[in-house]
Motif scaffolding. Structure first.
Motif, PDB file in Angstrom:
ATOM      1  N   GLY A  98       0.799  -1.217   0.000  1.00  0.00           N
ATOM      2  CA  GLY A  98       0.000   0.000   0.000  1.00  0.00           C
ATOM      3  C   GLY A  98       0.832   1.267   0.000  1.00  0.00           C
ATOM      4  N   TRP A  99       2.039   1.192   0.522  1.00  0.00           N
ATOM      5  CA  TRP A  99       2.895   2.370   0.619  1.00  0.00           C
ATOM      6  C   TRP A  99       4.006   2.406  -0.428  1.00  0.00           C
ATOM      7  CZ3 TRP A  99       3.819   2.451   6.630  1.00  0.00           C
ATOM      8  CH2 TRP A  99       2.661   2.908   7.251  1.00  0.00           C
ATOM      9  N   ALA A 100       4.025   1.430  -1.328  1.00  0.00           N
ATOM     10  CA  ALA A 100       5.128   1.328  -2.297  1.00  0.00           C
ATOM     11  C   ALA A 100       5.218   2.583  -3.167  1.00  0.00           C
ATOM     12  CB  ALA A 100       4.934   0.099  -3.176  1.00  0.00           C
ATOM     13  N   PRO A 101       6.386   3.258  -3.154  1.00  0.00           N
ATOM     14  CA  PRO A 101       6.534   4.470  -3.958  1.00  0.00           C
ATOM     15  C   PRO A 101       6.854   4.187  -5.426  1.00  0.00           C
ATOM     16  CG  PRO A 101       8.513   4.109  -2.668  1.00  0.00           C
ATOM     17  CD  PRO A 101       7.526   3.034  -2.276  1.00  0.00           C
ATOM     18  N   THR A 102       7.313   2.966  -5.719  1.00  0.00           N
ATOM     19  CA  THR A 102       7.652   2.605  -7.094  1.00  0.00           C
ATOM     20  C   THR A 102       7.053   1.247  -7.424  1.00  0.00           C
ATOM     21  OG1 THR A 102       9.692   1.420  -6.543  1.00  0.00           O
ATOM     22  CG2 THR A 102       9.883   3.828  -6.902  1.00  0.00           C
ATOM     23  N   PHE A 103       6.957   0.977  -8.711  1.00  0.00           N
ATOM     24  CA  PHE A 103       6.443  -0.323  -9.118  1.00  0.00           C
ATOM     25  C   PHE A 103       7.372  -1.445  -8.664  1.00  0.00           C
ATOM     26  CE2 PHE A 103       5.872  -3.891 -12.001  1.00  0.00           C
ATOM     27  CZ  PHE A 103       4.516  -4.116 -11.834  1.00  0.00           C
ATOM     28  N   GLY A 104       8.670  -1.243  -8.710  1.00  0.00           N
ATOM     29  CA  GLY A 104       9.624  -2.251  -8.255  1.00  0.00           C
ATOM     30  C   GLY A 104       9.433  -2.604  -6.789  1.00  0.00           C
ATOM     31  N   MET A 105       9.169  -1.598  -5.969  1.00  0.00           N
ATOM     32  CA  MET A 105       8.917  -1.849  -4.545  1.00  0.00           C
ATOM     33  C   MET A 105       7.595  -2.606  -4.354  1.00  0.00           C
ATOM     34  SD  MET A 105      11.496  -0.768  -2.848  1.00  0.00           S
ATOM     35  CE  MET A 105      10.904  -0.652  -1.186  1.00  0.00           C
ATOM     36  N   LEU A 106       6.602  -2.267  -5.156  1.00  0.00           N
ATOM     37  CA  LEU A 106       5.324  -2.980  -5.092  1.00  0.00           C
ATOM     38  C   LEU A 106       5.521  -4.443  -5.486  1.00  0.00           C
ATOM     39  CD1 LEU A 106       2.252  -3.096  -4.725  1.00  0.00           C
ATOM     40  CD2 LEU A 106       2.039  -2.220  -7.063  1.00  0.00           C
ATOM     41  N   LEU A 107       6.291  -4.678  -6.521  1.00  0.00           N
ATOM     42  CA  LEU A 107       6.570  -6.040  -6.967  1.00  0.00           C
ATOM     43  C   LEU A 107       7.289  -6.825  -5.865  1.00  0.00           C
ATOM     44  CD1 LEU A 107       6.505  -8.081  -9.317  1.00  0.00           C
ATOM     45  CD2 LEU A 107       8.708  -7.138 -10.041  1.00  0.00           C
ATOM     46  N   LEU A 108       8.272  -6.227  -5.236  1.00  0.00           N
ATOM     47  CA  LEU A 108       8.991  -6.883  -4.147  1.00  0.00           C
ATOM     48  C   LEU A 108       8.051  -7.176  -2.970  1.00  0.00           C
ATOM     49  CD1 LEU A 108      11.755  -7.861  -3.116  1.00  0.00           C
ATOM     50  CD2 LEU A 108      12.097  -5.557  -2.184  1.00  0.00           C
ATOM     51  N   ALA A 109       7.196  -6.233  -2.651  1.00  0.00           N
ATOM     52  CA  ALA A 109       6.235  -6.443  -1.564  1.00  0.00           C
ATOM     53  C   ALA A 109       5.317  -7.618  -1.879  1.00  0.00           C
ATOM     54  CB  ALA A 109       5.424  -5.170  -1.320  1.00  0.00           C
ATOM     55  N   ARG A 110       4.852  -7.735  -3.105  1.00  0.00           N
ATOM     56  CA  ARG A 110       3.960  -8.841  -3.467  1.00  0.00           C
ATOM     57  C   ARG A 110       4.688 -10.184  -3.407  1.00  0.00           C
ATOM     58  NH1 ARG A 110      -0.777  -7.980  -2.088  1.00  0.00           N
ATOM     59  NH2 ARG A 110      -1.402  -9.766  -3.313  1.00  0.00           N
ATOM     60  N   ILE A 111       5.982 -10.186  -3.710  1.00  0.00           N
ATOM     61  CA  ILE A 111       6.770 -11.415  -3.564  1.00  0.00           C
ATOM     62  C   ILE A 111       6.801 -11.824  -2.090  1.00  0.00           C
ATOM     63  CG2 ILE A 111       9.124 -12.345  -3.695  1.00  0.00           C
ATOM     64  CD1 ILE A 111       9.403 -10.645  -6.320  1.00  0.00           C
ATOM     65  N   PHE A 112       6.975 -10.854  -1.208  1.00  0.00           N
ATOM     66  CA  PHE A 112       6.993 -11.163   0.226  1.00  0.00           C
ATOM     67  C   PHE A 112       5.606 -11.533   0.758  1.00  0.00           C
ATOM     68  CE2 PHE A 112      11.234  -9.354   0.192  1.00  0.00           C
ATOM     69  CZ  PHE A 112      11.891 -10.192   1.073  1.00  0.00           C
ATOM     70  N   VAL A 113       4.550 -10.985   0.169  1.00  0.00           N
ATOM     71  CA  VAL A 113       3.200 -11.433   0.543  1.00  0.00           C
ATOM     72  C   VAL A 113       3.077 -12.927   0.222  1.00  0.00           C
ATOM     73  CG1 VAL A 113       0.732 -11.262   0.043  1.00  0.00           C
ATOM     74  CG2 VAL A 113       2.081  -9.183   0.318  1.00  0.00           C
ATOM     75  N   GLY A 114       3.532 -13.322  -0.956  1.00  0.00           N
ATOM     76  CA  GLY A 114       3.513 -14.735  -1.325  1.00  0.00           C
ATOM     77  C   GLY A 114       4.332 -15.598  -0.383  1.00  0.00           C
ATOM     78  N   ALA A 115       5.484 -15.088   0.042  1.00  0.00           N
ATOM     79  CA  ALA A 115       6.332 -15.834   0.980  1.00  0.00           C
ATOM     80  C   ALA A 115       5.635 -16.001   2.323  1.00  0.00           C
ATOM     81  CB  ALA A 115       7.667 -15.115   1.155  1.00  0.00           C
ATOM     82  N   GLY A 116       5.019 -14.948   2.815  1.00  0.00           N
ATOM     83  CA  GLY A 116       4.316 -15.039   4.093  1.00  0.00           C
ATOM     84  C   GLY A 116       3.140 -15.995   4.030  1.00  0.00           C
TER      85      GLY A 116
END
Length: 165
Positions: A98-116
């Motif tokens: 929700g707070w990702a300032p860039t698309f790359g950060m959003l992509l990384l966050a979604r990878i970690f959502v999958g990991a969790g």
């Protein structure tokens, strides 16, 4: 008739609620995908749709690769600890999405959502299977897995009506 373990109903309620949030989180992304595309890409960018589609792919790949590892760990270590770790990772990553300032950060966050979620996924039904007698497992699992369609529908609803982007 075998008895259920003490705290089994509370465990079911907790894991059902977490499963609901798990699927709600997955489907909010689909509901707000046009807003994500508009926020991170220039109008008319020919690659924008493919890039935003990769958010779901990245989530699924991390989930698919890590689930067997966490399943193996859940057979050897505390399942509750693994679930707590997974919920913490996915919660922080959802916040980061929700707070990702860039698309790359959003992509990384979604990878970690999958990991969790990969940590949560294989451990939670095994806890329920251990806590309830075989005569009750069918109904227990039905309640637990009912969170999949309900959470998915709520994700679309929440993402489309309440959250926006």
């Amino acid at each position: 008739m075998a008895m259920r373990e003490p705290g089994a109903r509370r465990a079911l309620a907790l894991l059902l609620g977490l499963n609901l949030l798990c699927y709600l989180d997955r489907y909010i992304l689909a509901a707000v995908e046009p807003e994500i595309r508009a926020a991170f890409f220039a109008a008319g960018d020919p690659d924008a749709m493919a890039k935003t589609g990769f958010l779901a792919t990245a989530f699924l790949l991390s989930y698919m690769v890590l689930s067997p590892i966490f399943g193996w760990l859940a057979d050897r270590y505390s399942r509750w600890t693994i679930i707590a770790f997974g919920v913490a990772v996915w919660s922080l990553a959802t916040l980061g999405s929700g707070w990702a300032p860039t698309f790359g950060m959003l992509l990384l966050a979604r990878i970690f959502v999958g990991a969790g979620e990969a940590a949560y996924g294989p451990a939670s039904p095994t806890i329920l299977a251990d806590m309830f007698p075989v005569e009750r497992r069918g109904i227990v699992m039905a309640w637990f897995f009912a969170a999949i369609p309900v959470g998915s529908a709520l994700g679309y609803l929440f993402g489309g009506v309440v959250a926006g982007w």
